[in-house]
Design a protein around this motif. Structure first.
Motif, PDB file in Angstrom:
ATOM      1  N   ALA A 161      15.046  -6.751   9.265  1.00 40.09           N
ATOM      2  CA  ALA A 161      13.699  -6.694   9.840  1.00 40.09           C
ATOM      3  C   ALA A 161      13.146  -5.275   9.795  1.00 40.09           C
ATOM      4  CB  ALA A 161      13.713  -7.211  11.272  1.00 40.09           C
ATOM      5  N   THR A 162      14.019  -4.310   9.851  1.00 40.14           N
ATOM      6  CA  THR A 162      13.539  -2.920   9.867  1.00 40.14           C
ATOM      7  C   THR A 162      13.478  -2.336   8.461  1.00 40.14           C
ATOM      8  OG1 THR A 162      15.786  -2.226  10.291  1.00 40.14           O
ATOM      9  CG2 THR A 162      14.315  -2.433  12.203  1.00 40.14           C
ATOM     10  N   GLY A 163      13.749  -3.114   7.454  1.00 42.95           N
ATOM     11  CA  GLY A 163      13.636  -2.611   6.084  1.00 42.95           C
ATOM     12  C   GLY A 163      14.902  -2.853   5.290  1.00 42.95           C
ATOM     13  N   PRO A 164      14.877  -2.524   3.993  1.00 42.18           N
ATOM     14  CA  PRO A 164      16.020  -2.766   3.108  1.00 42.18           C
ATOM     15  C   PRO A 164      17.267  -2.024   3.586  1.00 42.18           C
ATOM     16  CG  PRO A 164      14.068  -2.158   1.846  1.00 42.18           C
ATOM     17  CD  PRO A 164      13.728  -1.942   3.278  1.00 42.18           C
ATOM     18  N   ARG A 165      18.387  -2.634   3.397  1.00 44.60           N
ATOM     19  CA  ARG A 165      19.669  -1.985   3.709  1.00 44.60           C
ATOM     20  C   ARG A 165      20.791  -2.698   2.968  1.00 44.60           C
ATOM     21  NH1 ARG A 165      21.989  -4.091   9.515  1.00 44.60           N
ATOM     22  NH2 ARG A 165      23.943  -3.581   8.499  1.00 44.60           N
ATOM     23  N   ALA A 166      21.980  -2.147   3.057  1.00 48.27           N
ATOM     24  CA  ALA A 166      23.146  -2.757   2.427  1.00 48.27           C
ATOM     25  C   ALA A 166      23.881  -3.625   3.437  1.00 48.27           C
ATOM     26  CB  ALA A 166      24.072  -1.677   1.883  1.00 48.27           C
ATOM     27  N   LEU A 167      24.366  -4.782   2.953  1.00 47.08           N
ATOM     28  CA  LEU A 167      25.118  -5.695   3.819  1.00 47.08           C
ATOM     29  C   LEU A 167      26.493  -5.927   3.211  1.00 47.08           C
ATOM     30  CD1 LEU A 167      22.294  -8.364   4.329  1.00 47.08           C
ATOM     31  CD2 LEU A 167      23.017  -6.640   6.008  1.00 47.08           C
ATOM     32  N   GLU A 168      27.418  -6.218   4.081  1.00 48.59           N
ATOM     33  CA  GLU A 168      28.778  -6.489   3.617  1.00 48.59           C
ATOM     34  C   GLU A 168      28.846  -7.909   3.044  1.00 48.59           C
ATOM     35  OE1 GLU A 168      33.049  -7.277   5.688  1.00 48.59           O
ATOM     36  OE2 GLU A 168      31.770  -5.739   6.613  1.00 48.59           O
ATOM     37  N   ILE A 169      29.412  -8.048   1.854  1.00 47.96           N
ATOM     38  CA  ILE A 169      29.504  -9.390   1.250  1.00 47.96           C
ATOM     39  C   ILE A 169      30.705 -10.110   1.848  1.00 47.96           C
ATOM     40  CG2 ILE A 169      29.745 -10.725  -0.870  1.00 47.96           C
ATOM     41  CD1 ILE A 169      28.547  -8.285  -2.352  1.00 47.96           C
ATOM     42  N   ALA A 170      30.425 -11.196   2.570  1.00 52.59           N
ATOM     43  CA  ALA A 170      31.489 -11.864   3.335  1.00 52.59           C
ATOM     44  C   ALA A 170      32.072 -13.065   2.600  1.00 52.59           C
ATOM     45  CB  ALA A 170      30.943 -12.295   4.684  1.00 52.59           C
ATOM     46  N   GLY A 171      31.551 -13.385   1.427  1.00 54.15           N
ATOM     47  CA  GLY A 171      32.102 -14.533   0.713  1.00 54.15           C
ATOM     48  C   GLY A 171      31.062 -15.154  -0.211  1.00 54.15           C
ATOM     49  N   GLU A 172      31.364 -16.378  -0.635  1.00 54.01           N
ATOM     50  CA  GLU A 172      30.525 -17.027  -1.640  1.00 54.01           C
ATOM     51  C   GLU A 172      30.490 -18.525  -1.363  1.00 54.01           C
ATOM     52  OE1 GLU A 172      30.640 -16.254  -6.191  1.00 54.01           O
ATOM     53  OE2 GLU A 172      31.896 -18.002  -5.806  1.00 54.01           O
ATOM     54  N   VAL A 173      29.325 -19.165  -1.524  1.00 52.68           N
ATOM     55  CA  VAL A 173      29.254 -20.632  -1.474  1.00 52.68           C
ATOM     56  C   VAL A 173      28.583 -21.116  -2.761  1.00 52.68           C
ATOM     57  CG1 VAL A 173      28.951 -22.457   0.223  1.00 52.68           C
ATOM     58  CG2 VAL A 173      28.075 -20.164   0.731  1.00 52.68           C
ATOM     59  N   ALA A 174      29.259 -22.015  -3.447  1.00 51.34           N
ATOM     60  CA  ALA A 174      28.692 -22.620  -4.652  1.00 51.34           C
ATOM     61  C   ALA A 174      28.153 -23.995  -4.285  1.00 51.34           C
ATOM     62  CB  ALA A 174      29.757 -22.738  -5.728  1.00 51.34           C
ATOM     63  N   ALA A 175      27.300 -24.566  -5.161  1.00 50.78           N
ATOM     64  CA  ALA A 175      26.827 -25.932  -4.961  1.00 50.78           C
ATOM     65  C   ALA A 175      28.041 -26.844  -4.902  1.00 50.78           C
ATOM     66  CB  ALA A 175      25.906 -26.334  -6.101  1.00 50.78           C
ATOM     67  N   GLY A 176      28.026 -27.781  -3.968  1.00 52.86           N
ATOM     68  CA  GLY A 176      29.134 -28.724  -3.857  1.00 52.86           C
ATOM     69  C   GLY A 176      30.174 -28.268  -2.845  1.00 52.86           C
ATOM     70  N   GLN A 177      30.104 -27.004  -2.405  1.00 55.19           N
ATOM     71  CA  GLN A 177      31.052 -26.537  -1.396  1.00 55.19           C
ATOM     72  C   GLN A 177      30.418 -26.701  -0.021  1.00 55.19           C
ATOM     73  OE1 GLN A 177      31.765 -22.483  -2.586  1.00 55.19           O
ATOM     74  NE2 GLN A 177      33.566 -23.091  -3.789  1.00 55.19           N
ATOM     75  N   SER A 178      31.267 -26.772   0.983  1.00 55.77           N
ATOM     76  CA  SER A 178      30.692 -26.780   2.324  1.00 55.77           C
ATOM     77  C   SER A 178      30.835 -25.368   2.888  1.00 55.77           C
ATOM     78  CB  SER A 178      31.391 -27.807   3.203  1.00 55.77           C
ATOM     79  OG  SER A 178      32.707 -27.384   3.424  1.00 55.77           O
ATOM     80  N   SER A 179      29.952 -25.033   3.805  1.00 51.46           N
ATOM     81  CA  SER A 179      30.004 -23.672   4.346  1.00 51.46           C
ATOM     82  C   SER A 179      29.907 -23.774   5.852  1.00 51.46           C
ATOM     83  CB  SER A 179      28.832 -22.852   3.809  1.00 51.46           C
ATOM     84  OG  SER A 179      27.625 -23.462   4.179  1.00 51.46           O
ATOM     85  N   ASP A 180      31.059 -23.752   6.533  1.00 47.45           N
ATOM     86  CA  ASP A 180      30.967 -23.848   7.980  1.00 47.45           C
ATOM     87  C   ASP A 180      31.303 -22.527   8.663  1.00 47.45           C
ATOM     88  OD1 ASP A 180      33.431 -24.405   6.955  1.00 47.45           O
ATOM     89  OD2 ASP A 180      33.400 -26.511   7.638  1.00 47.45           O
ATOM     90  N   GLN A 181      31.577 -21.516   7.838  1.00 43.93           N
ATOM     91  CA  GLN A 181      31.923 -20.243   8.471  1.00 43.93           C
ATOM     92  C   GLN A 181      30.660 -19.473   8.863  1.00 43.93           C
ATOM     93  OE1 GLN A 181      35.068 -18.367   6.442  1.00 43.93           O
ATOM     94  NE2 GLN A 181      35.674 -17.326   8.338  1.00 43.93           N
ATOM     95  N   LEU A 182      30.618 -19.072  10.114  1.00 45.90           N
ATOM     96  CA  LEU A 182      29.449 -18.374  10.658  1.00 45.90           C
ATOM     97  C   LEU A 182      29.246 -17.040   9.949  1.00 45.90           C
ATOM     98  CD1 LEU A 182      27.370 -18.546  13.108  1.00 45.90           C
ATOM     99  CD2 LEU A 182      28.937 -16.964  14.251  1.00 45.90           C
ATOM    100  N   LEU A 183      28.014 -16.765   9.583  1.00 51.54           N
ATOM    101  CA  LEU A 183      27.693 -15.476   8.971  1.00 51.54           C
ATOM    102  C   LEU A 183      27.491 -14.449  10.087  1.00 51.54           C
ATOM    103  CD1 LEU A 183      26.972 -14.047   6.213  1.00 51.54           C
ATOM    104  CD2 LEU A 183      24.594 -14.402   6.889  1.00 51.54           C
ATOM    105  N   ASN A 184      28.301 -13.421  10.076  1.00 50.71           N
ATOM    106  CA  ASN A 184      28.221 -12.403  11.139  1.00 50.71           C
ATOM    107  C   ASN A 184      27.102 -11.419  10.856  1.00 50.71           C
ATOM    108  OD1 ASN A 184      30.402 -13.293  12.735  1.00 50.71           O
ATOM    109  ND2 ASN A 184      31.816 -12.483  11.165  1.00 50.71           N
ATOM    110  N   PRO A 185      26.574 -10.777  11.908  1.00 52.03           N
ATOM    111  CA  PRO A 185      25.560  -9.751  11.702  1.00 52.03           C
ATOM    112  C   PRO A 185      26.072  -8.676  10.752  1.00 52.03           C
ATOM    113  CG  PRO A 185      25.779 -10.245  14.038  1.00 52.03           C
ATOM    114  CD  PRO A 185      26.866 -10.994  13.338  1.00 52.03           C
ATOM    115  N   GLY A 186      25.170  -8.170   9.920  1.00 54.27           N
ATOM    116  CA  GLY A 186      25.533  -7.117   8.972  1.00 54.27           C
ATOM    117  C   GLY A 186      26.178  -7.650   7.705  1.00 54.27           C
ATOM    118  N   CYS A 187      26.273  -8.972   7.596  1.00 58.85           N
ATOM    119  CA  CYS A 187      26.948  -9.562   6.439  1.00 58.85           C
ATOM    120  C   CYS A 187      25.982 -10.419   5.612  1.00 58.85           C
ATOM    121  CB  CYS A 187      28.105 -10.448   6.878  1.00 58.85           C
ATOM    122  SG  CYS A 187      29.442  -9.500   7.617  1.00 58.85           S
ATOM    123  N   ALA A 188      26.353 -10.659   4.355  1.00 59.72           N
ATOM    124  CA  ALA A 188      25.618 -11.557   3.452  1.00 59.72           C
ATOM    125  C   ALA A 188      26.633 -12.421   2.732  1.00 59.72           C
ATOM    126  CB  ALA A 188      24.799 -10.759   2.443  1.00 59.72           C
TER     127      ALA A 188
END
Ligand code: AMP
Ligand code: MG
Length: 443
Positions: A62-89
């Motif tokens: 919200a305050t502008g562009p920044r770098a985020l920690e990459i916490a993982g990957e979801v492809a089509a067909g996968q389920s994603s139930d892991q909560l995305l933490n603040p500061g992560c993408a």
């Protein structure tokens, strides 16, 4: 004499939808649905990424562009139930479910990222397998909350009726039925249309016509017109102009939902069709309609009780303006079309097509009449409203139409240059180029 419109009303009054049957979805294209269809799930069934990129928390950016920690990957067909933490993408692919906590997806084109490699010598490290996947810089300057996500249930909700009965099944309906799990649908069947050519002079395609003979073009034309209208043709061959043979073949034809005959309905000595039909209990609803070509057209039904009041055009003066009372829906409908090939086409389009559509469950079949601008002047005279073969095409505003050169009802060849019929009113007319005329669309 009966007008085309009055005759069309009589045909529709005698036609009723056939009993619906269950069809495999793969065979349902063009049919009319006979049941409401509800969805068995939300669509999309999960919050869905619409682009390849990174799922993020909008608040982090919200305050502008920044770098985020990459916490993982979801492809089509996968389920994603892991909560995305603040500061992560989370790296996400088109069609994949957006993980909980994420509320916005940034297109990969608006990001740059870098992996930290932990295993010495490892060249291509999969982000999924990594404990720590590196950082992604987000430089989307027009970031909006919720962008590039289609929320669960946006398209439709589970339990919602998505298609009502009466709906024609086109490719989009096929797709929707598939997505709500319907491999079978209840729909009106295609009417079976028996086709019988008549005439001593008519021979089959493979035969070489002798003196005074011509090939049966009406049989194949009628089969093609039937398919185009949605019906299922059953070819019954050619009957000689003999009472016995006609009787036998017509009786066979009465097994179908609709029987269409060509030839033998005019006033000639060998025009035996109306008599034979009546002998077989087919009640005349009308004979002769005020049009050209196709005036001798005959229509009847096997319903004995209701088809009272049928009139012939040779009824005493004064009675011809009175319409026969409409028969109730009957079991078998029979059309006797005059034998000339263009009469066959015009009468089919004006009368038989609507009957097929009605049996297939179309609620309100009607001729597709449009207005079009004449492309050239036309001087014209006829005592009857005339359906003239013509070529119609879209113009800047509306349609434009060009009547083709035509030598009258036997001239089948001319109709191969046409895709419609101009409807010229009865009388003497001098149309100018640009004049607006009525056109019957058939394709
Ligand atoms: P009819 O209605 O029997 O008097 O026939 C009118 C004209 O149409 C005649 O010239 C016939 O030869 C022609 N005709 C009739 N039946 C067919 C057919 N099945 N195919 C082509 N022309 C036909
Ligand atoms: Mg004949």
């Amino acid at each position: 004499m009966l007008t085309v419109e009055a005759a069309q009303r009589l045909v529709l009054a005698a036609s009723a939808p056939l009993k619906p049957v269950t069809h495999p979805l793969a065979r349902a294209l063009g049919l009319v649905l006979a049941e409401p269809v509800a969805s068995d799930m939300d669509m999309p069934p999960y919050d869905k990424a619409l682009v390849d990129g990174f799922a993020v928390r909008f608040d982090d950016l919200a305050t502008g562009p920044r770098a985020l920690e990459i916490a993982g990957e979801v492809a089509a067909g996968q389920s994603s139930d892991q909560l995305l933490n603040p500061g992560c993408a989370v790296r996400i692919m088109t069609g994949a479910p957006v993980p909980p906590g994420a509320d916005t997806v940034v297109m990969v084109e608006h990001t740059s990222h870098r992996f930290f490699r932990h295993e010495p010598g490892g060249s291509e490290q999969s982000p999924q397998s990594a404990r720590f996947n590196g950082l992604v810089s987000i430089d989307d300057h027009q970031l909006r909350l919720g962008q590039n996500i289609m929320r669960r249930g946006t398209e439709l909700r589970g339990g919602q009726v998505v298609l009502e009965p009466g709906r024609r099944i086109r490719p989009p309906e096929v797709g929707l039925l598939a997505s709500v799990g319907r491999n079978q649908v209840l729909a009106y069947p295609r009417p079976r249309v028996a086709i019988l050519a008549t005439g001593d002079e008519i021979v089959e395609i493979d035969d070489q016509p002798g003196p005074g003979q011509i090939r049966n073009s009406n049989g194949p034309t009628l089969a093609a017109l039937t398919v185009r209208a949605g019906g299922e043709p059953e070819y019954l061959g050619i009957s000689r102009d003999s009472r016995d043979e006609l009787y036998r073949r017509v009786r066979m034809g009465l097994q179908a939902d609709i029987l269409v005959l060509s030839g033998g309905v005019s006033a000639g000595q060998f025009d035996l069709v109306p008599d034979v039909l009546q002998e077989l209990g087919v009640r005349e609803v009308f004979h002769r309609v005020n049009l050209r070509p196709g005036k001798p057209v005959w229509f009847g039904t096997t319903d004995h009780h209701q088809a009272q009041g049928a009139i012939r055009s040779d009824a005493p003066p004064g009675s011809s303006s009175k319409e026969p009372s409409a028969p109730s829906p009957a079991h078998r409908l029979v059309f006797g079309l005059p034998g000339n090939p263009v009469s066959v086409m015009v009468c089919f389009e004006l009368f038989v097509r609507h009957c097929i559509e009605r049996m297939m469950g179309v609620a309100d079949p009607h001729p597709r009449l449009v207005r079009a601008a004449l492309q050239e002047p036309k001087t014209y005279r006829s005592e009857r409203p005339t359906y003239w073969p013509a070529w119609v095409e879209p113009a800047e505003s509306g349609f434009r139409v060009r009547p083709v050169a035509w030598h009258g009802s036997p001239d089948l060849r001319a109709t191969t240059d046409a895709n419609a019929f101009v409807l010229f009113p009865a009388g003497e007319h001098q149309f100018q180029s640009g004049d607006s005329v009525q056109v019957l669309l058939v394709e």
